[in-house]
Design a protein around this motif. Structure first.
Motif, PDB file in Angstrom:
ATOM      1  N   SER A  19       0.828  -1.205   0.000  1.00  0.00           N
ATOM      2  CA  SER A  19       0.000   0.000   0.000  1.00  0.00           C
ATOM      3  C   SER A  19       0.868   1.262   0.000  1.00  0.00           C
ATOM      4  CB  SER A  19      -0.958  -0.001   1.177  1.00  0.00           C
ATOM      5  OG  SER A  19      -0.262   0.084   2.382  1.00  0.00           O
ATOM      6  N   GLU A  20       1.995   1.223   0.723  1.00  0.00           N
ATOM      7  CA  GLU A  20       2.907   2.371   0.723  1.00  0.00           C
ATOM      8  C   GLU A  20       3.482   2.614  -0.668  1.00  0.00           C
ATOM      9  OE1 GLU A  20       5.854   1.374   3.615  1.00  0.00           O
ATOM     10  OE2 GLU A  20       4.528   1.743   5.312  1.00  0.00           O
ATOM     11  N   LEU A  21       3.873   1.527  -1.347  1.00  0.00           N
ATOM     12  CA  LEU A  21       4.438   1.666  -2.682  1.00  0.00           C
ATOM     13  C   LEU A  21       3.412   2.177  -3.683  1.00  0.00           C
ATOM     14  CD1 LEU A  21       6.632  -1.553  -2.818  1.00  0.00           C
ATOM     15  CD2 LEU A  21       7.455   0.804  -2.873  1.00  0.00           C
ATOM     16  N   LYS A  22       2.167   1.716  -3.551  1.00  0.00           N
ATOM     17  CA  LYS A  22       1.125   2.187  -4.463  1.00  0.00           C
ATOM     18  C   LYS A  22       0.846   3.671  -4.259  1.00  0.00           C
ATOM     19  CE  LYS A  22      -1.230  -2.113  -5.499  1.00  0.00           C
ATOM     20  NZ  LYS A  22      -2.507  -2.827  -5.490  1.00  0.00           N
ATOM     21  N   SER A  23       0.851   4.118  -3.018  1.00  0.00           N
ATOM     22  CA  SER A  23       0.630   5.546  -2.781  1.00  0.00           C
ATOM     23  C   SER A  23       1.827   6.365  -3.274  1.00  0.00           C
ATOM     24  CB  SER A  23       0.351   5.821  -1.312  1.00  0.00           C
ATOM     25  OG  SER A  23       1.472   5.526  -0.525  1.00  0.00           O
ATOM     26  N   GLU A  24       3.023   5.820  -3.130  1.00  0.00           N
ATOM     27  CA  GLU A  24       4.210   6.502  -3.648  1.00  0.00           C
ATOM     28  C   GLU A  24       4.145   6.612  -5.164  1.00  0.00           C
ATOM     29  OE1 GLU A  24       9.096   6.076  -3.750  1.00  0.00           O
ATOM     30  OE2 GLU A  24       7.910   4.672  -2.557  1.00  0.00           O
ATOM     31  N   LEU A  25       3.708   5.538  -5.825  1.00  0.00           N
ATOM     32  CA  LEU A  25       3.569   5.563  -7.280  1.00  0.00           C
ATOM     33  C   LEU A  25       2.543   6.608  -7.710  1.00  0.00           C
ATOM     34  CD1 LEU A  25       4.333   4.335 -10.022  1.00  0.00           C
ATOM     35  CD2 LEU A  25       2.517   2.661  -9.664  1.00  0.00           C
ATOM     36  N   PHE A  26       1.438   6.692  -6.985  1.00  0.00           N
ATOM     37  CA  PHE A  26       0.422   7.698  -7.290  1.00  0.00           C
ATOM     38  C   PHE A  26       1.012   9.099  -7.193  1.00  0.00           C
ATOM     39  CE2 PHE A  26      -2.761  10.710  -5.784  1.00  0.00           C
ATOM     40  CZ  PHE A  26      -3.679  10.649  -6.826  1.00  0.00           C
ATOM     41  N   ASN A  27       1.755   9.343  -6.118  1.00  0.00           N
ATOM     42  CA  ASN A  27       2.367  10.669  -5.932  1.00  0.00           C
ATOM     43  C   ASN A  27       3.389  10.976  -7.014  1.00  0.00           C
ATOM     44  OD1 ASN A  27       0.875  11.243  -3.640  1.00  0.00           O
ATOM     45  ND2 ASN A  27       2.393  10.311  -2.283  1.00  0.00           N
ATOM     46  N   LEU A  28       4.177   9.972  -7.413  1.00  0.00           N
ATOM     47  CA  LEU A  28       5.163  10.182  -8.477  1.00  0.00           C
ATOM     48  C   LEU A  28       4.479  10.502  -9.797  1.00  0.00           C
ATOM     49  CD1 LEU A  28       7.737   7.353  -7.699  1.00  0.00           C
ATOM     50  CD2 LEU A  28       8.098   9.813  -7.480  1.00  0.00           C
ATOM     51  N   ARG A  29       3.412   9.782 -10.096  1.00  0.00           N
ATOM     52  CA  ARG A  29       2.686  10.045 -11.341  1.00  0.00           C
ATOM     53  C   ARG A  29       2.068  11.439 -11.323  1.00  0.00           C
ATOM     54  NH1 ARG A  29      -0.451   4.316 -12.229  1.00  0.00           N
ATOM     55  NH2 ARG A  29       1.251   3.248 -13.295  1.00  0.00           N
ATOM     56  N   PHE A  30       1.562  11.850 -10.183  1.00  0.00           N
ATOM     57  CA  PHE A  30       0.979  13.180 -10.057  1.00  0.00           C
ATOM     58  C   PHE A  30       2.049  14.248 -10.272  1.00  0.00           C
ATOM     59  CE2 PHE A  30      -0.506  16.833  -7.570  1.00  0.00           C
ATOM     60  CZ  PHE A  30      -1.735  17.038  -8.184  1.00  0.00           C
ATOM     61  N   GLN A  31       3.195  14.075  -9.633  1.00  0.00           N
ATOM     62  CA  GLN A  31       4.291  15.030  -9.800  1.00  0.00           C
ATOM     63  C   GLN A  31       4.761  15.070 -11.252  1.00  0.00           C
ATOM     64  OE1 GLN A  31       7.357  13.929  -7.056  1.00  0.00           O
ATOM     65  NE2 GLN A  31       6.222  14.660  -5.266  1.00  0.00           N
ATOM     66  N   PRO A  44       9.492   3.641 -12.847  1.00  0.00           N
ATOM     67  CA  PRO A  44       9.658   2.197 -13.122  1.00  0.00           C
ATOM     68  C   PRO A  44      10.250   1.417 -11.947  1.00  0.00           C
ATOM     69  CG  PRO A  44      10.601   3.491 -14.894  1.00  0.00           C
ATOM     70  CD  PRO A  44      10.186   4.442 -13.822  1.00  0.00           C
ATOM     71  N   GLU A  45      11.111   2.075 -11.163  1.00  0.00           N
ATOM     72  CA  GLU A  45      11.687   1.406  -9.992  1.00  0.00           C
ATOM     73  C   GLU A  45      10.596   1.038  -8.993  1.00  0.00           C
ATOM     74  OE1 GLU A  45      14.704   3.868  -8.275  1.00  0.00           O
ATOM     75  OE2 GLU A  45      15.890   3.908 -10.121  1.00  0.00           O
ATOM     76  N   VAL A  46       9.670   1.959  -8.753  1.00  0.00           N
ATOM     77  CA  VAL A  46       8.581   1.700  -7.810  1.00  0.00           C
ATOM     78  C   VAL A  46       7.654   0.622  -8.362  1.00  0.00           C
ATOM     79  CG1 VAL A  46       6.584   2.730  -6.659  1.00  0.00           C
ATOM     80  CG2 VAL A  46       8.727   3.988  -6.783  1.00  0.00           C
ATOM     81  N   ARG A  47       7.414   0.647  -9.668  1.00  0.00           N
ATOM     82  CA  ARG A  47       6.565  -0.383 -10.277  1.00  0.00           C
ATOM     83  C   ARG A  47       7.191  -1.772 -10.132  1.00  0.00           C
ATOM     84  NH1 ARG A  47       5.570   0.582 -16.027  1.00  0.00           N
ATOM     85  NH2 ARG A  47       3.992  -1.029 -15.783  1.00  0.00           N
ATOM     86  N   HIS A  48       8.504  -1.858 -10.273  1.00  0.00           N
ATOM     87  CA  HIS A  48       9.192  -3.141 -10.095  1.00  0.00           C
ATOM     88  C   HIS A  48       9.136  -3.596  -8.638  1.00  0.00           C
ATOM     89  CE1 HIS A  48      10.873  -3.858 -14.075  1.00  0.00           C
ATOM     90  NE2 HIS A  48      11.046  -2.543 -14.161  1.00  0.00           N
ATOM     91  N   ASP A  49       9.249  -2.659  -7.726  1.00  0.00           N
ATOM     92  CA  ASP A  49       9.135  -3.005  -6.304  1.00  0.00           C
ATOM     93  C   ASP A  49       7.734  -3.533  -5.987  1.00  0.00           C
ATOM     94  OD1 ASP A  49      11.752  -2.356  -5.738  1.00  0.00           O
ATOM     95  OD2 ASP A  49      11.281  -0.342  -4.980  1.00  0.00           O
ATOM     96  N   ILE A  50       6.714  -2.913  -6.568  1.00  0.00           N
ATOM     97  CA  ILE A  50       5.343  -3.391  -6.382  1.00  0.00           C
ATOM     98  C   ILE A  50       5.212  -4.815  -6.896  1.00  0.00           C
ATOM     99  CG2 ILE A  50       2.951  -3.094  -7.158  1.00  0.00           C
ATOM    100  CD1 ILE A  50       3.451  -0.053  -7.032  1.00  0.00           C
ATOM    101  N   ALA A  51       5.776  -5.079  -8.064  1.00  0.00           N
ATOM    102  CA  ALA A  51       5.715  -6.426  -8.636  1.00  0.00           C
ATOM    103  C   ALA A  51       6.435  -7.436  -7.749  1.00  0.00           C
ATOM    104  CB  ALA A  51       6.313  -6.428 -10.041  1.00  0.00           C
TER     105      ALA A  51
END
Length: 62
Positions: A19-31, A44-51
């Motif tokens: 859940s932390e990684l998904k919220s971080e990804l959301f914030n990165l996409r927003f920025q 992409p690093e956060v997406r790989h961590d989620i996977a």
């Protein structure tokens, strides 16, 4: 984040990390959308961590 480190965590910790990684990804996409992201390679690093986290969760649930 290494897979070895993830395998040592419990299911609850993995779900919290997910859940932390998904919220971080959301914030990165927003920025990125408003052109305030300094390092676009972080997405992409956060997406790989989620996977990785999802893979370890599935391994533990089987």
């Amino acid at each position: 984040m290494k897979v070895k480190e993830l395998r040592e965590l419990t299911n609850e910790q993995l779900e919290k990390k997910l859940s932390e990684l998904k919220s971080e990804l959301f914030n990165l996409r927003f920025q990125h959308a408003i052109n305030q992201l300094d390092n676009p390679h972080k997405i992409p690093e956060v997406r790989h961590d989620i996977a990785r986290v999802m893979t370890v969760l599935r391994e533990k649930n089987v």
